[in-house]
Motif scaffolding. Structure first.
Motif, short mmCIF file in Angstrom:
data_model
loop_
_atom_site.label_atom_id
_atom_site.label_comp_id
_atom_site.label_asym_id
_atom_site.label_seq_id
_atom_site.Cartn_x
_atom_site.Cartn_y
_atom_site.Cartn_z
N ALA A 61 21.62 10.02 20.77
CA ALA A 61 20.18 10.33 21.59
C ALA A 61 19.93 11.36 22.32
O ALA A 61 19.03 12.33 22.12
N TYR A 64 20.37 14.63 20.34
CA TYR A 64 18.99 14.64 19.53
C TYR A 64 17.97 15.18 20.34
O TYR A 64 17.06 15.88 19.96
N GLY A 76 14.53 15.49 11.43
CA GLY A 76 15.70 15.14 11.82
C GLY A 76 17.04 16.20 11.61
O GLY A 76 16.84 17.19 11.68
N ASN A 212 17.40 7.70 16.23
CA ASN A 212 17.28 9.42 16.24
C ASN A 212 15.71 9.11 15.28
O ASN A 212 15.28 10.00 15.03
N LEU A 232 13.78 8.78 22.92
CA LEU A 232 15.14 8.43 22.34
C LEU A 232 15.98 7.91 23.38
O LEU A 232 16.56 6.88 23.34
#
Length: 283
Positions: A61, A64, A76, A212, A232
């Motif tokens: 997380a 990302y 993504g 994600n 996230l």
């Protein structure tokens, strides 16, 4: 204000976090413990499994979150791999996500829902129920972004509320002495390095998948550079805490023998906590 300067509706932090939490909390946590108990019955080893899974998910997380802040565009890993490495990798990742990453978990979630509902109301056909729910939710999200966001928030808050109630009742209602079926007082590093522990991590990874989620809809989020990392991080921490408490309740509420190799451990634990009728309703 949930709209940009062009008047297009945008999701805020609460809705983005709700999407992540809803994607993570699914069938995995309610079905995987039975298979983990085939590898180890040590309480601390099982809790370590879920804690380790949460830490790994949190690391993902955070990564990302940084990527989403630098490249705030929907897609993504498809977008990230395409921009960072090569369009071909993004293309391959997109197809894998479409077939395995999204379609399969959604189908499994619908199957689990219909199975639980069928056990409470036998007249409900599992296949028809699964298809009906999937179609209805898809149409709502496709019809209106704002309506889909509202639906997601309501379902997520309701899900969290039910889980919290389940956890509280699980620690308060069951009679004492139901933890005798597993080794709650000892911990061995042999379990951590065993084959069963490694295999069980696969189930844990599946249960944590979805951390994600908000990165896939960056274009629909207000101030994605700030909102995506926060959503996230917050969501992954919340889900990790809920998973640890939920699995502890499963182990305290029901005998290991009743859950080993079983898919519907949530339903089994609920029946031990609330009785047959209450357990079916909770399931």
């Amino acid at each position: 204000m949930n709209k940009n300067k062009y008047g297009t509706y945008k999701f805020g932090l609460v809705t983005a976090s709700a999407f992540v939490i809803a994607n993570m909390i699914g069938t995995g946590v309610f079905t995987s413990l039975g298979f983990q108990l085939l590898g180890t019955t040590n309480f601390f080893s099982l809790m370590l499994l879920w804690l380790l899974g949460g830490i790994i998910a949190l690391c993902g997380a955070l990564v990302y979150g940084e990527l989403g802040a630098v490249m705030p565009r929907s897609g993504g890993e498809y977008h990230y791999l395409r921009e960072i490495y090569h369009p071909l990798l993004g293309f391959m990742s997109g197809w894998a996500s479409l077939i395995v990453g999204f379609a399969a978990p959604v189908a499994l979630a619908c199957m689990a829902l219909s199975t639980y509902l069928h056990k409470m109301f036998p007249a409900f056909n599992p296949l028809v129920t699964a298809i009906t729910v999937l179609t209805a939710v898809t149409l709502i999200h496709a019809y209106d972004v704002k309506m889909g966001g509202t639906l997601q928030r309501v379902f997520t808050f309701f899900k969290i509320l039910i889980i919290i109630v389940f956890i509280i009742c699980g620690f308060c209602l069951p009679p004492h002495g139901q933890v005798d079926g597993f080794s709650a007082a000892t911990f061995s590093f042999d379990d951590v390095f065993s084959t069963g522990f490694a295999v069980s991590l696969i189930w844990v990874y599946y249960a944590y998948s979805g951390w994600n989620a908000s990165a896939y809809m960056a274009n629909e989020i207000r101030e994605p550079q700030r909102t995506i990392p926060r959503s996230l991080f917050i969501s992954t921490v919340i889900v990790t805490i809920l998973y640890l408490l939920l699995n502890a309740v499963f182990l305290f509420a029901a005998p290991v023998e009743a859950m080993q190799g079983q898919v519907e451990v949530g339903l089994i634990a609920a029946r031990y906590i609330f009785g047959e009728w209450g357990g079916n309703l909770m399931g």
